[in-house]
Structures are given as C-alpha cells and as structure tokens.
Enzyme design. Structure first.
Site, PDB file in Angstrom:
ATOM      1  N   ASP A   1       0.870  -1.169   0.000  1.00  0.00           N
ATOM      2  CA  ASP A   1       0.000   0.000   0.000  1.00  0.00           C
ATOM      3  C   ASP A   1       0.910   1.223   0.000  1.00  0.00           C
ATOM      4  O   ASP A   1       1.618   1.487   0.979  1.00  0.00           O
ATOM      5  CB  ASP A   1      -0.895   0.006   1.249  1.00  0.00           C
ATOM      6  CG  ASP A   1      -1.886   1.169   1.221  1.00  0.00           C
ATOM      7  OD1 ASP A   1      -1.621   2.181   0.531  1.00  0.00           O
ATOM      8  OD2 ASP A   1      -2.931   1.062   1.885  1.00  0.00           O
TER       9      ASP A   1
ATOM     10  N   ASN B   1       2.028   5.465 -11.658  1.00  0.00           N
ATOM     11  CA  ASN B   1       0.711   5.289 -12.262  1.00  0.00           C
ATOM     12  C   ASN B   1      -0.402   5.074 -11.240  1.00  0.00           C
ATOM     13  O   ASN B   1      -1.530   5.469 -11.479  1.00  0.00           O
ATOM     14  CB  ASN B   1       0.773   4.103 -13.244  1.00  0.00           C
ATOM     15  CG  ASN B   1      -0.607   3.604 -13.605  1.00  0.00           C
ATOM     16  OD1 ASN B   1      -1.304   4.213 -14.414  1.00  0.00           O
ATOM     17  ND2 ASN B   1      -1.036   2.506 -12.998  1.00  0.00           N
TER      18      ASN B   1
ATOM     19  N   TYR C   1      -9.869  15.466  -6.808  1.00  0.00           N
ATOM     20  CA  TYR C   1      -9.185  14.579  -7.757  1.00  0.00           C
ATOM     21  C   TYR C   1      -8.466  15.439  -8.807  1.00  0.00           C
ATOM     22  O   TYR C   1      -7.270  15.235  -9.073  1.00  0.00           O
ATOM     23  CB  TYR C   1     -10.201  13.641  -8.431  1.00  0.00           C
ATOM     24  CG  TYR C   1      -9.617  12.897  -9.607  1.00  0.00           C
ATOM     25  CD1 TYR C   1      -8.669  11.897  -9.410  1.00  0.00           C
ATOM     26  CD2 TYR C   1      -9.995  13.212 -10.918  1.00  0.00           C
ATOM     27  CE1 TYR C   1      -8.115  11.225 -10.490  1.00  0.00           C
ATOM     28  CE2 TYR C   1      -9.449  12.539 -12.004  1.00  0.00           C
ATOM     29  CZ  TYR C   1      -8.510  11.542 -11.784  1.00  0.00           C
ATOM     30  OH  TYR C   1      -7.953  10.886 -12.845  1.00  0.00           O
TER      31      TYR C   1
ATOM     32  N   ALA D   1      -7.531  18.493  -8.600  1.00  0.00           N
ATOM     33  CA  ALA D   1      -6.426  19.235  -7.969  1.00  0.00           C
ATOM     34  C   ALA D   1      -5.222  18.324  -7.733  1.00  0.00           C
ATOM     35  O   ALA D   1      -4.068  18.750  -7.891  1.00  0.00           O
ATOM     36  CB  ALA D   1      -6.895  19.850  -6.653  1.00  0.00           C
TER      37      ALA D   1
ATOM     38  N   LYS E   1      -4.343  15.853  -9.577  1.00  0.00           N
ATOM     39  CA  LYS E   1      -3.701  15.633 -10.873  1.00  0.00           C
ATOM     40  C   LYS E   1      -3.016  16.917 -11.365  1.00  0.00           C
ATOM     41  O   LYS E   1      -1.964  16.851 -12.015  1.00  0.00           O
ATOM     42  CB  LYS E   1      -4.722  15.124 -11.897  1.00  0.00           C
ATOM     43  CG  LYS E   1      -5.228  13.718 -11.583  1.00  0.00           C
ATOM     44  CD  LYS E   1      -4.081  12.710 -11.470  1.00  0.00           C
ATOM     45  CE  LYS E   1      -4.539  11.264 -11.425  1.00  0.00           C
ATOM     46  NZ  LYS E   1      -3.420  10.316 -11.293  1.00  0.00           N
TER      47      LYS E   1
HETATM   48  N1  NAP Z   1      -9.109   5.184 -16.356  1.00  0.00           N
HETATM   49  C1  NAP Z   1      -9.280   6.456 -16.545  1.00  0.00           C
HETATM   50  O1  NAP Z   1     -10.309   6.859 -17.111  1.00  0.00           O
HETATM   51  C2  NAP Z   1      -8.225   7.449 -16.151  1.00  0.00           C
HETATM   52  C3  NAP Z   1      -8.302   8.744 -16.634  1.00  0.00           C
HETATM   53  C4  NAP Z   1      -7.340   9.654 -16.256  1.00  0.00           C
HETATM   54  C5  NAP Z   1      -6.326   9.284 -15.419  1.00  0.00           C
HETATM   55  N2  NAP Z   1      -6.262   8.020 -14.951  1.00  0.00           N
HETATM   56  C6  NAP Z   1      -5.168   7.681 -14.037  1.00  0.00           C
HETATM   57  O2  NAP Z   1      -4.519   6.523 -14.504  1.00  0.00           O
HETATM   58  C7  NAP Z   1      -3.885   5.858 -13.426  1.00  0.00           C
HETATM   59  C8  NAP Z   1      -4.207   4.379 -13.494  1.00  0.00           C
HETATM   60  O3  NAP Z   1      -5.563   4.184 -13.258  1.00  0.00           O
HETATM   61  P1  NAP Z   1      -6.462   3.142 -14.074  1.00  0.00           P
HETATM   62  O4  NAP Z   1      -7.341   3.938 -14.931  1.00  0.00           O
HETATM   63  O5  NAP Z   1      -5.626   2.108 -14.694  1.00  0.00           O
HETATM   64  O6  NAP Z   1      -7.387   2.590 -12.878  1.00  0.00           O
HETATM   65  P2  NAP Z   1      -7.279   1.305 -11.966  1.00  0.00           P
HETATM   66  O7  NAP Z   1      -7.540   0.099 -12.790  1.00  0.00           O
HETATM   67  O8  NAP Z   1      -8.191   1.601 -10.806  1.00  0.00           O
HETATM   68  O9  NAP Z   1      -5.760   1.293 -11.502  1.00  0.00           O
HETATM   69  C9  NAP Z   1      -5.278   1.930 -10.347  1.00  0.00           C
HETATM   70  C10 NAP Z   1      -4.198   1.032  -9.760  1.00  0.00           C
HETATM   71  O10 NAP Z   1      -3.628   1.656  -8.611  1.00  0.00           O
HETATM   72  C11 NAP Z   1      -3.467   0.686  -7.588  1.00  0.00           C
HETATM   73  N3  NAP Z   1      -3.613   1.304  -6.274  1.00  0.00           N
HETATM   74  C12 NAP Z   1      -4.709   1.940  -5.780  1.00  0.00           C
HETATM   75  N4  NAP Z   1      -4.494   2.330  -4.523  1.00  0.00           N
HETATM   76  C13 NAP Z   1      -3.236   1.915  -4.202  1.00  0.00           C
HETATM   77  C14 NAP Z   1      -2.445   1.992  -3.035  1.00  0.00           C
HETATM   78  N5  NAP Z   1      -2.913   2.597  -1.914  1.00  0.00           N
HETATM   79  N6  NAP Z   1      -1.216   1.461  -3.049  1.00  0.00           N
HETATM   80  C15 NAP Z   1      -0.728   0.848  -4.162  1.00  0.00           C
HETATM   81  N7  NAP Z   1      -1.423   0.748  -5.308  1.00  0.00           N
HETATM   82  C16 NAP Z   1      -2.664   1.274  -5.318  1.00  0.00           C
HETATM   83  C17 NAP Z   1      -4.612  -0.305  -7.813  1.00  0.00           C
HETATM   84  O11 NAP Z   1      -4.269  -1.609  -7.363  1.00  0.00           O
HETATM   85  P3  NAP Z   1      -4.717  -2.147  -5.907  1.00  0.00           P
HETATM   86  O12 NAP Z   1      -6.160  -1.802  -5.767  1.00  0.00           O
HETATM   87  O13 NAP Z   1      -4.438  -3.610  -5.969  1.00  0.00           O
HETATM   88  O14 NAP Z   1      -3.840  -1.431  -4.931  1.00  0.00           O
HETATM   89  C18 NAP Z   1      -4.773  -0.307  -9.320  1.00  0.00           C
HETATM   90  O15 NAP Z   1      -4.034  -1.345  -9.931  1.00  0.00           O
HETATM   91  C19 NAP Z   1      -4.377   6.564 -12.143  1.00  0.00           C
HETATM   92  O16 NAP Z   1      -3.396   7.472 -11.692  1.00  0.00           O
HETATM   93  C20 NAP Z   1      -5.611   7.306 -12.631  1.00  0.00           C
HETATM   94  O17 NAP Z   1      -5.889   8.444 -11.834  1.00  0.00           O
HETATM   95  C21 NAP Z   1      -7.192   7.090 -15.297  1.00  0.00           C
END
Ligand code: NAP
Length: 257
Positions: free
Chosen positions: A67, A94, A158, A160, A162
């Site tokens: 975590d 990420n 959120y 802010a 980013k």
């Molecule tokens: N998908 C979108 O539409 C979108 C758009 C803009 C930006 N983003 C950004 O892209 C990045 C990746 O997100 P995603 O879209 O691929 O969503 P996601 O599938 O929810 O991936 C987020 C990852 O972060 C890990 N995570 C969450 N909390 C954590 C913690 N406390 N410690 C360690 N790992 C943690 C999660 O794994 P665990 O739960 O196993 O920890 C998960 O694998 C994020 O920064 C998100 O803000 C996504």
C-alpha cells in the site's frame, strides 16, 4: 570529446522499471508492454493476486505488493528493485485513485487519502529512486489526467491532485535536468480500467458514466489502457533524449472541447 549522456544507455534489454498500480488498467498494460520491450519490471499494488495476474503475462515482470500510502512503502519498493536487479532506469508513477466529492461534502480524511496516493506517494517514490536514476539517463513518467488541467465539477480534489502531479512533473524536470534525469507525464482521458468500480460506483452508475463520457469524446469512445501504455513507453524510451517537463494528453480530443 565527452560522450553525450544519452549514448551511455546500454540498450532497452537490461533496463529496469518500477510501475505502480500494475495490477489493473493502465499500469497492467504498461508493465506488460515494457516487459515485452525487454525491460524488467517491478509491478506494485495492494492486491497480490491482481499483480500475479499481470506477471503471468511475461516472465520479465516481478511483483511487490504494497500500500503506497504507508510511510515506508515507497522506500521499500525502491529497495526491492535494487536488491533484485541492482539498477533502476524508469519510474512510472501510475497508481492513483479518483473520487467524486462535491464541495458541500468535503471530508478531510478523503482529501488526505486521495493526496496520499496521487501526490505524496509519487513524490516519495521519486525521491527514493532518484539516487539510482542519476547519471544513467534515468527517467520518471507520471500519470495525470485530462482533469489535471481541465476543471471537473464534483471531483475538484481529484482534479487538484492531478494538477499537482503535472506541476511536480515540470518542477522536477527543471530540478533534475542537470543530472540528466527526464521527467514527463501522460494525461489520459476516460480509459477502460477498474477506476470507476474502485471509486465505489455501482455497475449501473459506472455504465451510465462510461456512456456519457464516450458521447463527449470527439473520437467517439473511451480509450484502451494499451493506447496510454504505448506513450508511457515512448516517453520512457532511452531514444527519447530531449523531451522533459511535458504533459502529453491522450484523450481522443476531449480536452479540446
Ligand atoms: N481510467 C481512466 O479513465 C483514467 C483517466 C485519467 C487518469 N487516470 C489515471 O490513470 C492511473 C491508473 O488508473 P487506471 O485507470 O488504470 O485505474 P485502476 O484500474 O483503478 O488502476 C489503479 C491502480 O492503482 C493501484 N492502487 C490503488 N491504490 C493503491 C495503493 N494505496 N497502493 C498501491 N497501489 C494502489 C490499484 O491496485 P490495488 O487496488 O491492488 O492497490 C490499481 O491497480 C491513475 O493514476 C488514474 O488516476 C485514469
């Protein structure tokens, strides 16, 4: 004549990357794409099984469940990569979370949890990795969002968080330029992932949001994780030698609307 720093890279095949949030979505796609390109990857996230499922795609992916909000976790991640391979070339910050929080519902604990993951953890990871990134053309790729530079009513904190990672990207790029460490970011728009369910939305609500998002995106659909991962790879590539401090938006044109 002094050899330019970027020529000192020994090639893609012996490089090492830390990818956070590697158990799903953009992080999983990035870990797999990097491993396929010959980089050894340490995938980090909380869920052991999710990381294992990513690692099953390629033998070049190792896992480190953690975590990242725990105070010692970022340093331990860096230590684990160094113990395993003795070098770190790339840090992909990420892991992140999203969350709706209208101003009227502002909650100190939720703000702290969001910033701990989206801002503090990337900062501590970058600080811990820095000594190993220096002098070898090391590089950091942060993951922002379209909403790091566009307002998102109802999810101001959120957005802010980013905006913060985008400004950290520019500040670190300048701060580390003289050491040959490049720092860039990608800013994805709505992309298929577990982000909406992780934010606590029901399947029906998530489906409604996805449909509304796709309708607003000029290219007419949400993105796929690999469409983001490919650009993370390019920003991190040792052949990308003169790009630093940039935020690349990948959102099907959403930010133009
Ligand atoms: N998908 C979108 O539409 C979108 C758009 C803009 C930006 N983003 C950004 O892209 C990045 C990746 O997100 P995603 O879209 O691929 O969503 P996601 O599938 O929810 O991936 C987020 C990852 O972060 C890990 N995570 C969450 N909390 C954590 C913690 N406390 N410690 C360690 N790992 C943690 C999660 O794994 P665990 O739960 O196993 O920890 C998960 O694998 C994020 O920064 C998100 O803000 C996504």
């Amino acid at each position: 004549m002094t050899e330019p720093q970027h020529h000192r890279n020994t090639g893609v095949t012996d490089r090492v990357a830390i990818v956070t949030g590697a158990g799903s979505g953009i992080g999983r796609a990035t870990a797999i794409a990097m491993a396929r390109a010959g980089t050894r990857v340490l995938g980090v996230g909380r869920r052991h099984e999710a990381l294992q499922a990513t690692a099953a795609h390629h033998p070049g992916i190792a896992t480190h469940p953690a975590d990242l909000r725990a105070p010692d976790a970022p340093a331990e991640v860096v230590r684990a990569a160094m113990q395993r391979w003795g070098r770190i070339d790339v840090l992909v910050n990420n892991a992140g979370a999203t969350g709706m929080m209208p101003l009227a519902e502002t909650d100190a604990d939720r703000i702290a949890a969001l910033f701990a993951l989206n801002v503090t953890a990337p900062s501590l990871l970058a600080a811990a990795a820095l000594p190993h990134l220096r002098g070898r053309g090391g590089t950091i790729v942060n993951v922002s969002s379209t909403y790091g530079h566009r307002p998102l009513p109802g999810a101001a904190h959120y957005a802010a968080s980013k905006a913060a990672i985008e400004q950290l990207t520019r500040c670190w790029a300048l701060e580390l330029a003289s050491e040959g460490v490049r720092v860039n970011a990608v800013a994805p728009g709505p992309t298929e992932s577990e982000a909406l369910s992780a934010a606590g939305l029901t399947e029906a609500d998530a489906a409604r949001i996805k449909e509304a998002e796709a309708a607003r995106i000029p290219l007419g659909r949400r993105g796929e994780p690999d469409e983001v991962a490919q650009w993370v790879l390019r920003l991190a590539d040792p052949g990308t030698t003169w790009l630093t401090g940039q935020v690349l938006t990948l959102d099907g044109g959403l930010e133009l609307t």
